[in-house]
Design a protein around this motif. Sequence first.
Motif, short mmCIF file in Angstrom:
data_model
loop_
_atom_site.label_atom_id
_atom_site.label_comp_id
_atom_site.label_asym_id
_atom_site.label_seq_id
_atom_site.Cartn_x
_atom_site.Cartn_y
_atom_site.Cartn_z
N SER A 204 29.05 8.34 -7.77
CA SER A 204 29.25 9.78 -7.17
C SER A 204 28.29 10.74 -7.72
O SER A 204 27.67 10.51 -8.67
CB SER A 204 30.86 9.89 -7.77
N GLN A 205 28.41 11.70 -6.91
CA GLN A 205 27.51 12.86 -7.14
C GLN A 205 28.19 13.76 -8.52
O GLN A 205 27.13 14.65 -8.72
CB GLN A 205 27.50 13.92 -5.99
N LYS A 206 29.46 13.55 -8.62
CA LYS A 206 29.76 14.37 -9.69
C LYS A 206 29.28 13.80 -10.96
O LYS A 206 28.92 12.79 -11.16
CB LYS A 206 31.24 14.58 -9.82
N THR A 207 29.50 14.66 -12.22
CA THR A 207 28.82 13.89 -13.50
C THR A 207 30.06 13.02 -14.11
O THR A 207 31.27 13.59 -14.20
CB THR A 207 28.57 15.23 -14.39
N LEU A 208 29.67 11.91 -14.45
CA LEU A 208 30.52 11.01 -14.92
C LEU A 208 30.13 10.71 -16.38
O LEU A 208 29.08 10.57 -16.60
CB LEU A 208 30.61 9.88 -14.00
N LYS A 209 31.24 10.31 -17.11
CA LYS A 209 30.84 9.83 -18.56
C LYS A 209 31.47 8.52 -18.71
O LYS A 209 32.70 8.40 -18.23
CB LYS A 209 31.50 10.87 -19.52
N LEU A 210 31.11 7.58 -19.43
CA LEU A 210 31.45 6.36 -19.99
C LEU A 210 32.23 6.74 -21.06
O LEU A 210 31.90 6.69 -22.32
CB LEU A 210 30.32 5.19 -19.91
N ALA A 211 33.64 6.72 -20.94
CA ALA A 211 34.39 7.19 -22.11
C ALA A 211 34.45 5.90 -23.16
O ALA A 211 34.75 6.30 -24.20
CB ALA A 211 35.91 7.54 -21.80
N LYS A 212 34.94 4.69 -22.53
CA LYS A 212 35.21 3.41 -23.35
C LYS A 212 34.33 2.37 -22.88
O LYS A 212 34.21 2.27 -21.54
CB LYS A 212 36.59 3.24 -23.32
N ALA B 74 27.72 -7.22 -18.73
CA ALA B 74 28.03 -5.58 -18.88
C ALA B 74 26.99 -5.05 -18.46
O ALA B 74 26.97 -4.10 -17.45
CB ALA B 74 28.76 -5.29 -20.21
N LEU B 75 25.71 -5.27 -18.91
CA LEU B 75 24.38 -4.53 -18.47
C LEU B 75 24.13 -4.60 -17.06
O LEU B 75 23.75 -3.84 -16.23
CB LEU B 75 23.18 -5.02 -19.43
N ALA B 76 24.40 -5.89 -16.63
CA ALA B 76 24.11 -6.23 -15.07
C ALA B 76 25.21 -5.27 -14.30
O ALA B 76 24.56 -4.61 -13.23
CB ALA B 76 24.42 -7.61 -14.80
N LEU B 77 26.40 -5.06 -14.50
CA LEU B 77 27.45 -4.31 -13.99
C LEU B 77 26.74 -2.74 -14.08
O LEU B 77 26.84 -2.19 -13.03
CB LEU B 77 28.57 -4.51 -14.57
N LEU B 78 26.37 -2.34 -15.22
CA LEU B 78 25.85 -0.94 -15.45
C LEU B 78 24.62 -0.71 -14.49
O LEU B 78 24.68 0.35 -14.13
CB LEU B 78 25.62 -0.77 -16.75
N SER B 79 23.88 -1.45 -14.38
CA SER B 79 22.84 -1.31 -13.71
C SER B 79 22.87 -1.31 -12.09
O SER B 79 22.11 -0.76 -11.55
CB SER B 79 21.58 -2.67 -13.78
N GLN B 80 24.03 -1.70 -11.68
CA GLN B 80 24.34 -1.70 -10.25
C GLN B 80 25.06 -0.09 -9.80
O GLN B 80 25.01 0.31 -8.60
CB GLN B 80 25.30 -2.83 -9.97
N VAL B 81 25.43 0.44 -10.97
CA VAL B 81 26.35 1.55 -10.63
C VAL B 81 25.46 2.82 -11.45
O VAL B 81 26.17 3.89 -11.06
CB VAL B 81 27.58 1.77 -11.21
N SER B 82 24.39 2.73 -11.87
CA SER B 82 23.69 3.65 -12.61
C SER B 82 22.39 3.96 -12.21
O SER B 82 21.90 3.19 -11.56
CB SER B 82 23.71 3.59 -14.04
N VAL B 83 21.77 4.93 -12.13
CA VAL B 83 20.50 5.31 -11.74
C VAL B 83 19.54 5.72 -12.82
O VAL B 83 19.88 6.17 -13.90
CB VAL B 83 20.32 6.13 -10.50
N SER B 84 18.44 6.24 -12.62
CA SER B 84 17.35 6.78 -13.39
C SER B 84 17.36 6.31 -14.71
O SER B 84 17.18 4.73 -14.73
CB SER B 84 17.96 8.40 -13.57
N GLU B 85 17.09 6.80 -15.89
CA GLU B 85 16.87 6.37 -17.09
C GLU B 85 18.02 5.43 -17.57
O GLU B 85 17.87 4.30 -18.21
CB GLU B 85 16.80 7.44 -18.30
N MET C 123 24.46 11.85 2.79
CA MET C 123 23.71 10.86 3.15
C MET C 123 23.36 10.22 2.06
O MET C 123 23.49 9.04 2.02
CB MET C 123 22.48 11.25 4.06
N ALA C 124 22.70 10.75 0.96
CA ALA C 124 22.49 10.12 -0.25
C ALA C 124 23.47 9.15 -0.96
O ALA C 124 23.17 8.16 -1.29
CB ALA C 124 21.94 11.30 -1.35
N ARG C 125 24.71 9.87 -1.00
CA ARG C 125 25.76 9.28 -1.30
C ARG C 125 26.30 7.91 -0.63
O ARG C 125 26.60 6.96 -1.12
CB ARG C 125 27.05 10.10 -1.51
N SER D 236 25.13 8.55 -10.39
CA SER D 236 25.31 8.88 -9.17
C SER D 236 25.19 7.70 -8.07
O SER D 236 25.12 7.98 -7.02
CB SER D 236 24.03 9.71 -8.77
N GLY D 237 25.03 6.54 -8.70
CA GLY D 237 25.14 5.38 -7.64
C GLY D 237 26.75 5.27 -7.31
O GLY D 237 26.80 4.43 -6.39
#
Length: 452
Positions: free
Chosen positions: A382-390, A94-105, A1-3, A379-380
């Motif tokens: 996916s619930q899995k741990t993701l990393k911004l590689a590039k 880019a920051l506007a895009l990141l703010s839409q897919v990230s949460v928390s800090e 549900m959270a996802r 987590s915006g």
Amino acid sequence: MAREKAMVFVLYGFTCLTALAWLTGLTADVSVLPKPEKLLSRPLQREQEVNQQLNTSALNTALAFEPYRDLATSTAAEQQQHNILFSPLGLASALALLSQVSVSESRSQALEALGLAANATEQSVEATLSALADLQHSLTLHEGGGVQRAETRAGTGIGATPWVEIEGDDAGNRTDGDDGAEGRNGTEGGVHPGGQLRVWSSLHIDGTPSVDYNSFLFRPRHTSAFNTSFDTLMKDLEASDKLELTNYVHFKGRQPFARQHTVPRSFQLNATTSVEVAMMFGDDSSEVMMLYDTNCSATVVRLAHSQRLASLLLLPKAELQPLEDCLSDERMSFWRSNLKPGRAEIRFPKFQLRKSYSLESLLRNSGVSSVFSHSADFSGLSQKTLKLAKAPHEVMLEVEETEYEDGGRPDITLDFSVPPRITFNRPFMLIIYDDLTGLVLLMGRIIDPTDV
């Protein structure tokens, strides 16, 4: 549900931005380019209204002047002698895009770099992101005597920000398949706007086929958007935990100089070395806005690309560093407020400059670090741990002449103390900005115009 809720929130935010950008395009105003002094003296009401939602001063400080100072004061001696070019507008996109897919800090840091307080309400966040999307789309206006040829495309992907373009009076020279008939017919009243701006930010899985910068530059205008779709992105996330954010910016600015007057001349890199460059020439038959700043020991010349886009060309009296030490949003506001109309011969190099940086290196002093670390919270998506590689930030600036020959205007006697000839034949700086809001779009220094 959270996802599911997170996915709905992200899609809703993107839909609002895209819809706002589309609606803004329906009200585009096509008008004849005014004289610079009239442009600068228009009422500030619209600018104040925009800045109520968009903290332009904070954006310029965090995304323009702080990154520039960091690049200019690099500890590597060889880097201090290199050209610099980046796009604060691209960083904001880019920051506007990141703010839409990230949460928390991760999200909080991105929003703070966009000028939002840590305790900002979601309503304030939505207003700022909408204002940024509105501004980016507004820069597609074709302002001048010609026919509007601006358009915006939003990708079907998550957080796809529209790339935007301002079409000058050379539409007939395009090779993208557009007939450009209206652009070939010239412009009214001798007005020849000359500026093209494209901004693109997209998120996809690291290692998957994506559009490179050359494809971005030469992409036909009438093909479908090239960003990864949301469904494809979610499917790819099942087999990968690495994301890539591409952030591309291209600006092509035509200066009000006739091509037949461009000749090879010497450009002094330092006390002992010079190179030959194609130097454009503008006579003193037309007024330009300029001043000499004694505090920064620099001549400031403003050249307009359109009704919205303009450049501040900064020529130091001697060394570049005192001018760089002077840079701030307050100083730029001072320049804009104190420019005066005058006449001078101007020589300016014709050049093309392309630079690439990582977003992390540009934003490290702006408080944006979490999203690039192992603790990034996506987590915006996916619930899995993701990393911004590039996260590459790639920018190209092209400066050339207009194609027409200006017949000149009658001389007007003015009491103005700036020297009658201004020659950019040594290292200088430039700031390309939106004249309505004062937001810096591109910024850099030219140490060697032949070093592309």
